[in-house]
Design a protein around this motif. Structure first.
Motif, mmCIF file in Angstrom:
data_model
loop_
_atom_site.group_PDB
_atom_site.id
_atom_site.type_symbol
_atom_site.label_atom_id
_atom_site.label_comp_id
_atom_site.label_asym_id
_atom_site.label_seq_id
_atom_site.Cartn_x
_atom_site.Cartn_y
_atom_site.Cartn_z
ATOM 1 N N THR A 67 0.924 -1.161 0.082
ATOM 2 C CA THR A 67 -0.059 0.003 -0.035
ATOM 3 C C THR A 67 0.924 1.346 -0.061
ATOM 4 O OG1 THR A 67 -0.174 0.218 2.278
ATOM 5 C CG2 THR A 67 -1.782 -1.170 1.346
ATOM 6 N N LYS A 68 2.074 1.271 -0.311
ATOM 7 C CA LYS A 68 3.119 2.409 -0.377
ATOM 8 C C LYS A 68 3.359 2.552 1.095
ATOM 9 C CE LYS A 68 3.191 5.651 -3.727
ATOM 10 N NZ LYS A 68 2.166 6.295 -4.953
ATOM 11 N N GLY A 69 3.213 1.801 2.043
ATOM 12 C CA GLY A 69 3.320 2.334 3.583
ATOM 13 C C GLY A 69 4.708 1.722 3.897
ATOM 14 N N ILE A 70 5.061 1.592 5.206
ATOM 15 C CA ILE A 70 6.119 0.906 5.886
ATOM 16 C C ILE A 70 5.603 1.111 7.284
ATOM 17 C CG2 ILE A 70 7.545 2.727 6.450
ATOM 18 C CD1 ILE A 70 9.798 1.083 4.998
ATOM 19 N N ASP A 71 6.104 -0.199 7.958
ATOM 20 C CA ASP A 71 5.717 -0.222 9.333
ATOM 21 C C ASP A 71 7.061 -0.221 10.232
ATOM 22 O OD1 ASP A 71 4.757 -0.553 11.845
ATOM 23 O OD2 ASP A 71 3.143 -2.036 11.195
ATOM 24 N N LEU A 195 -8.379 -8.865 -2.398
ATOM 25 C CA LEU A 195 -7.753 -8.194 -1.863
ATOM 26 C C LEU A 195 -6.507 -7.657 -2.118
ATOM 27 C CD1 LEU A 195 -7.974 -6.723 1.032
ATOM 28 C CD2 LEU A 195 -6.979 -8.657 2.088
ATOM 29 N N GLY A 196 -5.422 -8.620 -2.707
ATOM 30 C CA GLY A 196 -4.354 -8.405 -3.201
ATOM 31 C C GLY A 196 -4.395 -7.315 -4.202
ATOM 32 N N MET A 197 -5.418 -7.453 -5.283
ATOM 33 C CA MET A 197 -5.457 -6.521 -6.201
ATOM 34 C C MET A 197 -5.607 -4.990 -5.882
ATOM 35 S SD MET A 197 -7.819 -6.462 -9.659
ATOM 36 C CE MET A 197 -8.985 -5.339 -9.293
ATOM 37 N N LEU A 198 -6.690 -5.004 -4.760
ATOM 38 C CA LEU A 198 -7.021 -3.754 -4.241
ATOM 39 C C LEU A 198 -5.915 -3.108 -3.474
ATOM 40 C CD1 LEU A 198 -11.033 -4.387 -3.273
ATOM 41 C CD2 LEU A 198 -9.976 -3.541 -5.240
ATOM 42 N N LEU A 199 -5.171 -3.871 -2.795
ATOM 43 C CA LEU A 199 -4.014 -3.391 -2.101
ATOM 44 C C LEU A 199 -3.044 -2.789 -3.279
ATOM 45 C CD1 LEU A 199 -3.393 -6.281 0.368
ATOM 46 C CD2 LEU A 199 -3.674 -4.239 0.974
ATOM 47 N N GLU A 200 -2.696 -3.534 -4.038
ATOM 48 C CA GLU A 200 -1.889 -3.173 -5.120
ATOM 49 C C GLU A 200 -2.117 -1.799 -5.641
ATOM 50 O OE1 GLU A 200 0.208 -7.325 -6.251
ATOM 51 O OE2 GLU A 200 -1.640 -6.511 -7.436
ATOM 52 N N SER A 201 -3.554 -1.685 -5.903
ATOM 53 C CA SER A 201 -4.277 -0.520 -6.489
ATOM 54 C C SER A 201 -4.278 0.536 -5.588
ATOM 55 C CB SER A 201 -5.609 -0.848 -6.825
ATOM 56 O OG SER A 201 -6.339 0.392 -7.033
ATOM 57 N N VAL A 202 -4.433 0.518 -4.379
ATOM 58 C CA VAL A 202 -4.121 1.602 -3.313
ATOM 59 C C VAL A 202 -2.965 2.041 -3.326
ATOM 60 C CG1 VAL A 202 -4.523 2.164 -0.875
ATOM 61 C CG2 VAL A 202 -6.196 0.954 -1.931
ATOM 62 N N ALA A 268 8.558 -3.997 -4.417
ATOM 63 C CA ALA A 268 9.118 -2.503 -4.366
ATOM 64 C C ALA A 268 8.728 -1.362 -3.374
ATOM 65 C CB ALA A 268 9.069 -1.770 -5.695
ATOM 66 N N LEU A 269 9.601 -0.714 -2.622
ATOM 67 C CA LEU A 269 8.988 -0.087 -1.521
ATOM 68 C C LEU A 269 8.129 1.134 -2.090
ATOM 69 C CD1 LEU A 269 12.414 0.229 0.461
ATOM 70 C CD2 LEU A 269 10.228 -0.532 1.161
ATOM 71 N N LEU A 270 7.870 1.343 -3.288
ATOM 72 C CA LEU A 270 7.091 2.461 -3.774
ATOM 73 C C LEU A 270 5.559 1.934 -3.887
ATOM 74 C CD1 LEU A 270 9.525 3.679 -6.544
ATOM 75 C CD2 LEU A 270 9.275 4.472 -4.664
ATOM 76 N N GLY A 271 5.268 0.840 -3.401
ATOM 77 C CA GLY A 271 4.150 0.154 -3.529
ATOM 78 C C GLY A 271 3.630 -0.476 -4.791
ATOM 79 N N GLY A 272 2.333 -0.938 -4.836
ATOM 80 C CA GLY A 272 2.155 -1.723 -5.995
ATOM 81 C C GLY A 272 2.106 -2.951 -5.838
ATOM 82 N N ARG A 273 2.704 -3.708 -6.893
ATOM 83 C CA ARG A 273 2.879 -5.508 -6.979
ATOM 84 C C ARG A 273 3.741 -5.721 -5.719
ATOM 85 N NH1 ARG A 273 -0.652 -7.304 -9.906
ATOM 86 N NH2 ARG A 273 -0.420 -6.529 -12.263
#
Ligand SMILES: Nc1ncnc2c1ncn2[C@@H]1O[C@H](COP(=O)(O)OP(=O)(O)OP(=O)(O)O)[C@@H](O)[C@H]1O
Ligand SMILES: Nc1ncnc2c1ncn2[C@@H]1O[C@H](COP(=O)(O)OP(=O)(O)OP(=O)(O)O)[C@@H](O)[C@H]1O
Ligand SMILES: [Mg+2]
Ligand SMILES: [Mg+2]
Lengths: 352, 307, 341, 506
Positions: A67-71, A195-202, A268-273
């Protein structure tokens, strides 16, 4: 699918190389499992068993990173999970199954709530993920220490709780079973549902996702929640393995290793796949690496340096640009490019 | 330069600033608890300003500067590292605030910047472990040793190692160091390093495990048990610290020797602080009372353990 | 040709568009002042001007490193290697001067050049091989820490080296005992770094390319800006600043500690972000970073003055203060912002 | 016009993973000529430009500039060698100010330092030249895409380059702006600058261009003098087949008797402070409502409020007569309101996801994450829409970011058509779309409305709006000033008159 396998190739190659080094140094005993007290053992199985907490955290981290985040707070949540479970059991009838059950559920719920809080900070308050989770990274260990009163609570060896870390189901160590269950659970959750696709989309484009009608806030919170729960579970397994919870050192800096595993695995840390299997391979590399350093006979001072070198190698091998650059001398040596007339133009372009 | 300054606080008791290392181990928290409780209970002490530096020297230095700004009466410092204190302790001196070191020491060249040091001698602890090793294994065949070091670069790890081998080499013990790795002073580290030791070297040939603290030792004991060996019997074990958990393991016969490193010196520290503030002459080093314990002592000593 | 104005234009927003980006930093400064006022009200001796000066003594190295980090973050990257690089630089200085007996006048430039050079290397790997900054610099984090520990796994004193006594020599501003304050030379090094960084970021082409690359690297490339030079440049700046931070640390303690600066990268990132710079790049100010560092320092000062928090309550307090800070900043920022999405 | 070519490209081939974008293409550009590159979406026009200017390295072929072989490694080098380019998607950094964007990389300096005052002065002067008036100190992000496009053009024009390349510079511009741009282009051509002009607006191409090079599927079809190539032949070359020209789609007079049916969606006093003044608007089933106005007049804002993309702070919106509460993109989709935003790059597509995933995104969002669309059904739907909209390449697994601009737009359209909404809001759906596809989309709008779907249509091309719409809402200054409904009113002239007249009133 094809490109997916391609992504995994280099991490796998590095893992295999590490295994070969270990086998060369310590013989095939390294990889062949043995059975002790009805439980699989042997060097590699132990590595895998020891790497389960890191695996759990890395899997959760993968989803957050999608989701382009980090924890950053996972290490602290690990400590909190461990602290809650051990402290709860310590104060009660240690051998009772329901005590253990309550302890585990309680720890998981608290960890999930913390994750959800992180997600809320990111989704609703618009705080940048690094900062939002940095807060709990700092305060979380304080909370864990508060729970244990600064002590290191040790549960007795008789409590069923320790089986979560040390036991075996049909000779397979329980942590490995849990790791596999969570891994396949998450794969199923993200890949058989949308869910996977929606996460990648967000992660790929939050605004476009919002306009497409996706509940991006809910999805974001869910991702952090899963990550928190995974970290809590990792803490439970880690503390069950030791029979104690060290609020201060449990899972210290594990967030860096987790992020590393995720990225080594091709996300990638930039989110997406995102690639859960890749993450698992990344975890195996990191777990094996630490043992390799000892097996090869390097001193502790070498730990960091060796890790740096392996990280560097994996990262750079994954770069197509680097591989192209490596191969360049061979290619131009073998056959002249049809577009050869080159030397002068560069000068020209720069000269102007 | 009487230090009363505008001490700020109304009471006539002392205001003490305590720059603690961190909360990195049970030993350390026991130490903090002890000091805080002693200050609380002591009428001569009005207030204890406690700062946890999270194992960073920069934070400790910052804390000392803040103590100076607050014009506390005495500063107690448990230094993270030995060097690098010259300037900030000089500032305390200029401000007329006496400094007491607790636990660890600082480099000799800065000796005149503090009044006294109260604490353990890590090298001495290492020596104690070494002496027992020589006593137990001396004269026989080659003693094969595994070592679990503390955090790489930390003073206790360095000193406990130094003292240990100083005695072994000095006494001419015939030994072989099979392997030595850092377990970061944690149970987790101790356990996983030990697992690797076992799979790499096996335990059959190993005589002694020397763990730089309790937690690593306890972690290692689990690894040994899980590999199907008996700690304390198949391999003898020395641990340093002497926490309750360590003694319990001793009572169960899993540990053979405990070198104490006593964190509970709060009361002793308060006495020193008061003396220092009153300007009394003190020795440069006030040792904390610490013992060594063999298998026969574990049972008796266990009830006395406070952490 | 200006006869026809083709587009409709409302006069609104021009003023605001100019000021909108200052809101986060204004909020930071406002909150900083509020925090100081809170300290004044609650603790005696909090009004001592030296207290503010101390923020720039203890945090001189952090400030320098955070400034370097600001460049990297503005360009849309991140540099995790700075804490290790700082420790390595200090240790390398100690090794060269104490072990090898090199004069410090040579050792210091060597260290600075090494820091810059390795930053350039990292930047080149990131740019040309498209390795993610987080990972490339994480490798640096491990590498420099490892090298530091290989030089020495225990702290090394460099007090005998005359050169390093200059750093803590103080310049007094008024008599300290009568409400004046004093600052050591290292603070001035930090100030100089801030001023130079400010000028470079705002008034040079390099600085503006940093913002452009941070805004959109693709666009910056297509606009013909030197993206390679810019990206390699920011990591070089960060490497230089980390090495300079190491030199300042050597001045500050006259010793080298192999475990110095563990986790410092996170402090630096936090300071930059609290100062209003966006981690996504392209937006922020170096002066905000100064405020961010002051906030971090002020939080620990307040905890030291409070003095009755044990280890865990202190951590929780830091977390809660940071949280309050960030939420307030968001809240203030938002109510002012109200920009088009 | 000298005959010595300034740019010569020969045998250019460029492969992307899996796609051959260019195959042995030749291209020649002479000083002082305006040269159009024509072709369908995905024909390889932008790629050819990018190869020339050093964004992509060609896999084969040679490039000569002024007779000298060159190979640029970055656009910066090309710029330095005298080739100035406006790329297709607006490529400026919107966090910097307008002035900084205009002069990035060549800022006026005092010593080593940028002279901001001089820069702002020069920026204002430059914008003045092409007739726009902006606050040059404001961040570029505060202006619409169209404005940004003008700024990009201004930047490129100012380089005093030997070669000026404009890749679809006019896609979001109004007629008047296009007029100005063409004037500027002619003047530059007179000064001997060679220009490449890419556009899907054939009338514009015919108006300014001297020569045309036509590409199809990455291959060169040929080049012609403009005079020698009539429009229908050109289209034939581009598409590789004969098609009915756009004129075939006529406005269908009085297809919808106004005021006949009950409104499907109706806005009453709907507005948002600082963005659009309160307005009333009804949309009926099967009706096409066009929004017309100049740049920045508030068309997008109107659409966003109705779509729930922005929250309104006054008035109300009702569907089938009942007031809508908690209106946001998700509930809007659930209620049958679909919205294709104008900026497909930032608001529309998820670049890393595949074509198929982008197409089903809204449908999946509506179902929630737990209820997946069965794979078989999904593949069938995706294949159907790829065929229907002729998305190329027709590979559903390709990441959408690898598609050409026009094809990306079609993917976005497919996403919403899949949902079969009751009201479909299309904000600039035809921007950057080739003639063939544009005709397809227009035909589609007609079809959809015939099937009873309500459509709200926004386009910078007034012709298009008048041709398709049953009614037209005219905006000016972020205010809806009139709604034209009668057949006689549905002309471009009438719209322009309305805008001007209302402007005069003030
Ligand atoms: N970076 C890329 N990676 C992979 N494929 C690409 C890339 N860029 C372009 N393509 C492919 O190359 C082909 C040519 O694309 P290009 O952008 O040149 O088309 P175009 O003629 O400019 O079309 P449009 O009119 O839609 O802008 C398309 O099939 C496109 O999918
Ligand atoms: N001339 C201008 N001056 C200032 N701001 C402008 C100008 N033109 C556009 N803008 C800004 O650009 C944004 C976009 O405008 P908007 O989307 O309402 O225009 P539109 O009518 O949809 O035109 P189009 O869709 O053709 O760009 C608005 O927020 C407005 O602030
Ligand atoms: Mg194109
Ligand atoms: Mg618009």
């Amino acid at each position: 699918m094809n490109s997916y396998l391609k992504r995994l190739f280099w991490p796998l190659a590095v893992l295999v190389a590490l295994l070969i080094v270990n086998i060369a140094v310590t013989g095939f005993d390294f990889i062949v499992p043995s059975v002790h007290d009805g439980r699989l053992g042997g060097a590699f199985v132990n590595i895998l068993r020891g790497a389960v907490p890191l695996l759990l955290i890395s899997l959760g981290m993968t989803i957050v990173i999608a989701t382009k985040g980090i924890d950053l707070s996972v290490g602290a949540v690990y400590a909190i999970g461990a602290a809650i479970a051990c402290q709860w059991i310590l104060d009660r009838d240690q051998s009772a199954l329901d005590t253990v059950f309550t302890a585990v559920v309680l720890a998981l719920v608290v960890a999930a709530v913390i994750g959800a809080w992180n997600g809320t900070m990111v989704a609703y308050f618009g705080v940048q993920p690094i900062v939002a989770t940095l807060i709990l990274m700092i305060a979380g260990r304080g909370i864990a220490q508060l729970i244990t009163g600064g002590q290191i609570p040790s549960v007795s060896d008789d409590t069923p709780f320790v089986e979560l870390g040390r036991g075996a189901i049909a000779t397979v160590p329980v942590p490995i079973v849990i790791g596999l269950v969570v891994f396949f659970g998450l794969v199923l959750l993200t890949r058989t549902t949308a869910l996977g696709m929606l996460l990648e989309s967000v992660g790929g484009n939050p605004e476009a996702s919002r306009l497409a009608g996706i509940r991006s806030k809910g999805i974001t919170i869910l991702a952090y929640l899963i990550c928190g729960a995974c970290a809590g579970l990792a803490g439970i397994i880690g503390s069950a393995n030791l029979g104690s919870a060290d609020a201060n050192n449990g899972g210290l800096w594990i967030e860096l290793d987790a992020i590393l595993a995720v990225v080594i695995g091709g996300t990638a840390l930039l989110g997406g796949r995102f690639f859960l299997l890749g993450t698992a391979i990344g975890v195996a590399i990191i777990g094996t690496l630490e043992d390799t350093i000892i097996n090869v006979g390097l001193s502790s001072q070498w730990q960091f340096t060796a890790k740096a070198i392996v990280v560097f190698i994996v990262a750079i091998l994954q770069s197509p640009e680097f591989r192209a650059w490596l191969l360049k001398p061979f290619r131009s040596g073998s056959a002249a490019e049809p577009t050869a007339p080159e030397p002068k133009p560069e000068e020209k372009a720069v000269a102007k | 330069d009487d230090g009363d300054g505008s001490g700020g606080d109304s009471g006539e008791g002392l205001v003490v600033g305590f720059a603690q290392v961190g909360a990195e181990s049970a030993w350390r928290t026991a130490n903090s608890d002890s000091v805080q409780a002693a200050a609380e209970a002591d009428d001569r002490i009005d207030e204890l300003k406690f700062v946890d530096a999270q194992q960073e020297q920069e934070k400790q230095i910052e804390a000392i500067r803040n103590f100076i700004t607050q014009q506390v009466d005495v500063i107690v410092l448990a230094p993270v590292v030995e060097t690098g204190w010259t300037d900030v302790l000089g500032e305390a001196e200029t401000a007329g605030i006496p400094v007491v070191l607790a636990d660890r020491g600082i480099e000799a060249a800065d000796e005149d910047l503090y009044v006294t040091r109260l604490g353990s001698d890590f090298v001495e602890e290492g020596r104690k472990a070494g002496s027992w090793t020589v006593e137990t294994f001396g004269g026989g065949e080659t003693t094969r040793i595994l070592e679990l070091e503390g955090t790489v670069g930390s003073a206790p790890a360095n000193d406990r190692k130094t003292g240990f081998y100083e005695v072994l080499d000095g006494e001419g013990l015939d030994y072989e160091l099979v392997d030595s790795q850092s377990g970061d002073f944690t149970a987790e580290g101790g356990k996983s390093v030990m697992e690797t030791f076992i799979s790499t070297h096996g335990l059959e040939e190993v005589d002694l495990l020397y763990a730089h603290n309790d937690e690593m030792g306890l972690g290692a004991i689990q690894a040994i048990e899980e590999a199907g060996f008996e700690p304390g019997t198949d391999v003898q074990i020395i641990i340093v610290d002497g926490s309750k958990a360590g003694f319990e393991a001793g009572v169960d016969g899993k540990v053979n020797y405990i070198v104490e490193c006593n964190p509970v010196f709060g009361d002793q520290l308060m006495d020193v602080v008061v003396q220092v503030e009153a300007g009394e002459e003190l020795e440069k080093f006030t040792p904390v009372e610490e013992g060594v314990f063999g298998p026969d002592d574990f049972e008796d000593e266990l009830p006395n353990r406070q952490f | 040709m200006s006869t026809t104005t083709l587009t409709e234009r409302s006069d609104r927003s021009t003023l605001f568009d100019g000021l909108g980006r200052y809101i986060p930093i204004a909020a930071t400064i406002g909150l900083l002042i509020a925090m100081y006022a809170g300290g004044l009200a609650n603790y005696s001796n909090f009004d001592n001007p030296q207290l503010i000066a101390d923020l720039f003594i203890g945090n001189a190295a952090l400030l320098i490193i955070a400034v370097g980090m600001t460049f990297v973050i503005l360009s849309g990257g991140i540099d995790l290697s700075v804490g290790s690089m700082m420790a390595f630089s200090t240790m390398a200085l100690a090794w060269m001067t104490v072990e090898l007996g090199l004069p410090a006048e040579i050792a210091v430039p060597v260290v600075l050049v090494f820091g810059t050079g390795s930053g350039m290397f990292t930047g080149a790997v990131i740019h040309y091989f498209k390795v993610q900054p987080f990972i490339a610099t994480l490798a640096g984090l491990f590498l420099y820490r490892g090298l530091t520990l290989q030089i020495s796994d225990r702290d090394v004193s460099i007090r005998e080296i005359e050169f390093f006594s200059w750093g803590m020599d103080r310049v007094e501003f008024g008599n300290v005992r009568e409400g004046g304050f004093s600052l050591p030379h290292i603070s001035f090094i930090a100030f100089a770094v801030v001023i130079i960084a400010f000028i470079v970021l705002h008034y040079t082409r390099f600085g503006r390319s940093v913002y452009a690359v941070g805004g959109s690297e693709q666009s910056a490339l297509l606009m013909g800006l030197p993206t390679a030079r810019t990206k390699v440049g920011v990591y070089a700046v960060s490497g230089f600043c980390a090495a300079l931070g190491g030199v300042v640390a050597a001045y500050a303690t006259r010793s080298a500690n192999p475990l110095a600066g563990v986790g410092l990268e996170l402090d630096a990132i936090a300071a930059v972000v609290i100062g209003g710079t966006l981690l996504t790049g392209g937006s922020g100010f170096v002066l905000g970073t100064v405020a961010g560092v002051m906030v971090m320092g002020m939080i620990s000062t307040i905890i030291a003055f409070q003095g009755n928090l044990n280890s865990w309550w202190a951590r929780i307090a830091v977390g809660v203060l940071l949280l309050a800070f960030i939420l307030l900043q968001r809240f203030l920022g938002r109510s002012g912002e109200k920009r088009k999405t | 016009m000298s005959d010595e070519p300034i740019v010569q490209m020969a045998g250019i081939t460029k492969d992307f993973t899996g796609v051959r974008a260019l195959e042995s293409v030749d291209f020649t550009l002479r000083p002082g000529e305006i040269h159009a590159i024509m072709g369908e979406n995905g024909a390889g026009k932008s790629t050819l430009i990018k190869v020339l200017t050093g964004v992509h390295a060609p896999d084969a072929g040679r490039i000569l500039l002024d007779g000298e072989p060159v190979r640029f490694h970055s656009p910066g080098q090309a710029q330095a060698a005298g080739i100035s380019t406006v790329y297709q998607e607006v490529n400026l950094t919107d966090n910097l100010s307008v002035a900084e964007n205009l002069f990035a990389g060549r800022e006026p300096r005092l010593g080593p330092f940028i002279n901001f005052r001089a820069m702002r002065r020069k920026a204002s002067a430059l914008l003045d030249q092409i007739g726009i008036d902006l606050n040059v100190a404001a961040p570029l992000s505060s202006y619409s895409i169209a404005m940004q496009q003008l700024v990009a053009i201004a930047r490129a024009v100012d380089f005093e380059a030997k070669v000026l390349i404009l890749d679809e510079p006019t896609s979001s511009l109004d007629r008047d702006e296009v007029e100005v741009l063409m004037r500027v282009m002619r003047k530059l051509a007179g000064d001997g600058v060679a220009m490449v002009f890419i556009s899907h607006f054939l009338d514009q191409v015919y108006e300014v261009c001297d020569r045309m090079t036509v590409l199809r599927n990455g291959k060169l079809v040929g080049d012609w003098d403009t005079d020698a190539l009539p429009e229908n032949e050109l289209i034939g070359h581009m598409l590789g087949r004969e098609v009915e020209t756009l004129e075939a789609i006529e406005h269908r007079p009085d297809r919808w008797p106004p005021g006949d049916a009950a409104p499907l969606v109706s806005a009453e006093g709907l507005g948002r402070r600082g963005s659009i003044a309160p307005f009333d608007l009804d949309v009926r089933e099967g009706e096409v409502v066009g929004l017309a106005g100049l740049l920045g007049s508030g068309r997008t804002e109107t659409a966003r409020l109705i779509a729930g993309a922005d929250r309104h702070d006054s008035g109300s919106l009702s569907l089938d007569g009942s007031k809508l509460r908690g209106h946001n993109p998700r509930t809007a989709a659930a209620r049958g309101i679909g919205f294709c935003p104008e900026n497909r790059k930032t608001e529309g597509l998820v670049p890393d996801l595949s074509v198929a995933e982008n197409i089903v995104l809204a449908m999946q969002a509506a179902r929630g994450w737990a209820r997946t669309i069965p794979p078989a059904r999904r593949d069938k739907l995706v294949a159907e829409f790829i065929a229907k909209l002729d998305i190329r390449p027709a590979d559903p697994h390709l990441p959408v970011k690898n598609l050409s601009g026009g094809n990306q737009q079609k993917v976005l359209l497919a996403r919403w058509m899949l949902l079969q909404p009751r009201l479909l809001i299309l904000d600039e759906p035809t921007r950057g779309i080739d003639v063939g596809a544009k005709a397809d989309i227009q035909r589609l709008v007609n079809e959809l409305s015939d099937d009873g779907m309500a459509v709200m249509f926004i386009s910078a091309e007034l012709d298009e709006v008048t041709r398709l719409s049953d009614r037209i809402a005219v905006l000016r200054d972020r205010e809806m000033i009139d709604i034209l409904g009668a057949e006689s009113e549905m002309t471009t002239e009438r719209i322009v008159d309305t805008i001007v007249a209302k402007g005069g009133e003030q």
